[in-house]
Design a protein around this motif. Structure first.
Motif, PDB file in Angstrom:
ATOM      1  N   MET A   1       0.648  -1.245   0.029  1.00  7.96           N
ATOM      2  CA  MET A   1      -0.156   0.002  -0.177  1.00  7.96           C
ATOM      3  C   MET A   1       0.920   1.260  -0.078  1.00  7.96           C
ATOM      4  N   GLU A   2       0.545   2.110  -1.090  1.00  6.23           N
ATOM      5  CA  GLU A   2       1.321   3.378  -1.026  1.00  6.23           C
ATOM      6  C   GLU A   2       0.760   4.327   0.137  1.00  6.23           C
ATOM      7  N   LYS A   3       1.585   5.090   0.754  1.00  8.56           N
ATOM      8  CA  LYS A   3       1.103   6.049   1.918  1.00  8.56           C
ATOM      9  C   LYS A   3       2.041   7.493   1.547  1.00  8.56           C
ATOM     10  N   GLN A   4       1.153   8.361   1.549  1.00 12.50           N
ATOM     11  CA  GLN A   4       1.533   9.841   1.097  1.00 12.50           C
ATOM     12  C   GLN A   4       1.194  10.746   2.249  1.00 12.50           C
ATOM     13  N   VAL A   5       2.203  11.675   2.697  1.00  9.55           N
ATOM     14  CA  VAL A   5       2.094  12.673   3.827  1.00  9.55           C
ATOM     15  C   VAL A   5       1.358  13.663   2.908  1.00  9.55           C
ATOM     16  N   ILE A   6       0.358  14.075   3.652  1.00  9.72           N
ATOM     17  CA  ILE A   6      -0.517  15.556   3.087  1.00  9.72           C
ATOM     18  C   ILE A   6      -0.349  16.489   4.140  1.00  9.72           C
ATOM     19  N   ASN A   7       0.459  17.630   3.793  1.00 10.78           N
ATOM     20  CA  ASN A   7       0.596  18.915   4.694  1.00 10.78           C
ATOM     21  C   ASN A   7       0.297  20.203   3.785  1.00 10.78           C
ATOM     22  N   THR A   8      -0.228  21.056   4.237  1.00 12.20           N
ATOM     23  CA  THR A   8      -0.676  22.265   3.623  1.00 12.20           C
ATOM     24  C   THR A   8       0.049  23.604   4.757  1.00 12.20           C
ATOM     25  N   ASN A   9       0.341  24.538   4.108  1.00 11.60           N
ATOM     26  CA  ASN A   9       0.737  25.797   4.928  1.00 11.60           C
ATOM     27  C   ASN A   9      -0.417  26.657   5.454  1.00 11.60           C
ATOM     28  N   ASN A  10      -1.699  26.250   4.567  1.00 15.91           N
ATOM     29  CA  ASN A  10      -3.017  26.778   5.150  1.00 15.91           C
ATOM     30  C   ASN A  10      -3.509  26.415   6.378  1.00 15.91           C
ATOM     31  N   ALA A  11      -2.870  25.328   6.629  1.00 19.27           N
ATOM     32  CA  ALA A  11      -3.636  24.699   8.045  1.00 19.27           C
ATOM     33  C   ALA A  11      -2.751  24.589   9.065  1.00 19.27           C
ATOM     34  N   PRO A  12      -3.046  24.607  10.136  1.00 17.58           N
ATOM     35  CA  PRO A  12      -1.785  24.684  11.549  1.00 17.58           C
ATOM     36  C   PRO A  12      -0.837  23.632  11.341  1.00 17.58           C
ATOM     37  N   ALA A  13       0.289  23.760  11.300  1.00 21.50           N
ATOM     38  CA  ALA A  13       1.451  22.888  11.286  1.00 21.50           C
ATOM     39  C   ALA A  13       1.073  21.971  12.700  1.00 21.50           C
ATOM     40  N   PRO A  14       1.415  20.550  12.495  1.00 21.87           N
ATOM     41  CA  PRO A  14       1.374  19.713  13.755  1.00 21.87           C
ATOM     42  C   PRO A  14       2.148  20.120  14.711  1.00 21.87           C
ATOM     43  N   ILE A  15       1.576  20.066  16.200  1.00 19.08           N
ATOM     44  CA  ILE A  15       2.127  20.416  17.244  1.00 19.08           C
ATOM     45  C   ILE A  15       2.970  19.170  18.029  1.00 19.08           C
ATOM     46  N   GLY A  16       2.776  18.209  17.257  1.00 18.10           N
ATOM     47  CA  GLY A  16       3.595  16.977  17.786  1.00 18.10           C
ATOM     48  C   GLY A  16       4.083  15.775  16.914  1.00 18.10           C
ATOM     49  N   PRO A  17       4.363  14.849  16.955  1.00 17.07           N
ATOM     50  CA  PRO A  17       4.799  13.658  15.983  1.00 17.07           C
ATOM     51  C   PRO A  17       3.754  13.195  15.159  1.00 17.07           C
ATOM     52  N   TYR A  18       3.170  13.860  14.383  1.00 12.41           N
ATOM     53  CA  TYR A  18       2.110  13.413  13.539  1.00 12.41           C
ATOM     54  C   TYR A  18       2.080  14.447  12.239  1.00 12.41           C
ATOM     55  N   ASN A  19       1.317  14.140  11.201  1.00 14.29           N
ATOM     56  CA  ASN A  19       1.177  14.956  10.001  1.00 14.29           C
ATOM     57  C   ASN A  19      -0.486  15.456   9.968  1.00 14.29           C
ATOM     58  N   GLN A  20      -0.469  16.531   9.164  1.00 10.17           N
ATOM     59  CA  GLN A  20      -2.027  16.785   9.159  1.00 10.17           C
ATOM     60  C   GLN A  20      -2.956  15.914   8.591  1.00 10.17           C
ATOM     61  N   ALA A  21      -2.329  14.901   7.387  1.00 10.35           N
ATOM     62  CA  ALA A  21      -2.970  13.961   6.893  1.00 10.35           C
ATOM     63  C   ALA A  21      -2.210  12.873   6.285  1.00 10.35           C
ATOM     64  N   ILE A  22      -2.721  11.839   6.189  1.00  9.68           N
ATOM     65  CA  ILE A  22      -2.186  10.612   5.523  1.00  9.68           C
ATOM     66  C   ILE A  22      -3.111  10.166   4.397  1.00  9.68           C
ATOM     67  N   LEU A  23      -2.525   9.869   3.166  1.00 12.32           N
ATOM     68  CA  LEU A  23      -3.286   9.504   2.205  1.00 12.32           C
ATOM     69  C   LEU A  23      -2.696   7.999   1.811  1.00 12.32           C
ATOM     70  N   ALA A  24      -3.487   7.123   2.036  1.00  7.84           N
ATOM     71  CA  ALA A  24      -3.249   5.557   1.939  1.00  7.84           C
ATOM     72  C   ALA A  24      -4.281   5.149   1.048  1.00  7.84           C
ATOM     73  N   GLY A  25      -3.616   4.855  -0.120  1.00  7.91           N
ATOM     74  CA  GLY A  25      -4.404   4.336  -1.351  1.00  7.91           C
ATOM     75  C   GLY A  25      -5.400   5.622  -1.617  1.00  7.91           C
ATOM     76  N   ASN A  26      -6.656   5.188  -1.760  1.00  5.82           N
ATOM     77  CA  ASN A  26      -7.693   6.190  -2.149  1.00  5.82           C
ATOM     78  C   ASN A  26      -8.261   6.829  -0.823  1.00  5.82           C
TER      79      ASN A  26
END
Length: 126
Positions: A1-26
């Motif tokens: 399974m392909e996993k892609q990190v999704i981050n944007t400067n328009n939303a708040p940056a994570p305040i811990g060891p996580y990402n704004q979102a992860i796209l896993a497949g669809n």
């Protein structure tokens, strides 16, 4: 399974060891968003409606970065510190979903990060 990190400067940056979102497949898994304005780095704490609008804007920014919109959302989780705010939060939330509503739960919690009153996470599918 392909996993892609999704981050944007328009939303708040994570305040811990996580990402704004992860796209896993669809499927896009969006971390809980709080009413933090990324442009000013300030919390929106005017009232529960303004807080909820900021949370929904942050979620929209992340969905957009992933090439999606609220129509792709299949599940939301809402965390609130006072169930008495439910009706007002629900009214604002309803402005962003007009049909084909996602599954959802709303849970009252003792506290949220940065002492905010609402946090929402989402799962969306392309």
């Amino acid at each position: 399974m392909e996993k892609q990190v999704i981050n944007t400067n328009n939303a708040p940056a994570p305040i811990g060891p996580y990402n704004q979102a992860i796209l896993a497949g669809n499927t896009l898994y969006i971390s809980g968003q709080i009413p933090l304005n990324a442009a000013t780095n300030e919390l929106v704490m005017d009232n529960i409606q303004a807080q909820t609008h900021q949370v929904m804007k942050n979620l929209r920014y992340i969905l957009t970065e992933a090439g999606m919109n609220f129509g792709h959302v299949v599940k939301t989780s809402i965390f609130i510190t006072d169930m008495n705010d439910f009706a007002q939060i629900n009214a604002v939330y309803g402005e962003y979903f007009t049909s084909d509503f996602p599954a959802r739960e709303t849970v009252q919690v003792a506290a949220l990060p940065k002492a905010v009153n609402v946090e929402i996470s989402m799962i969306a599918v392309k």
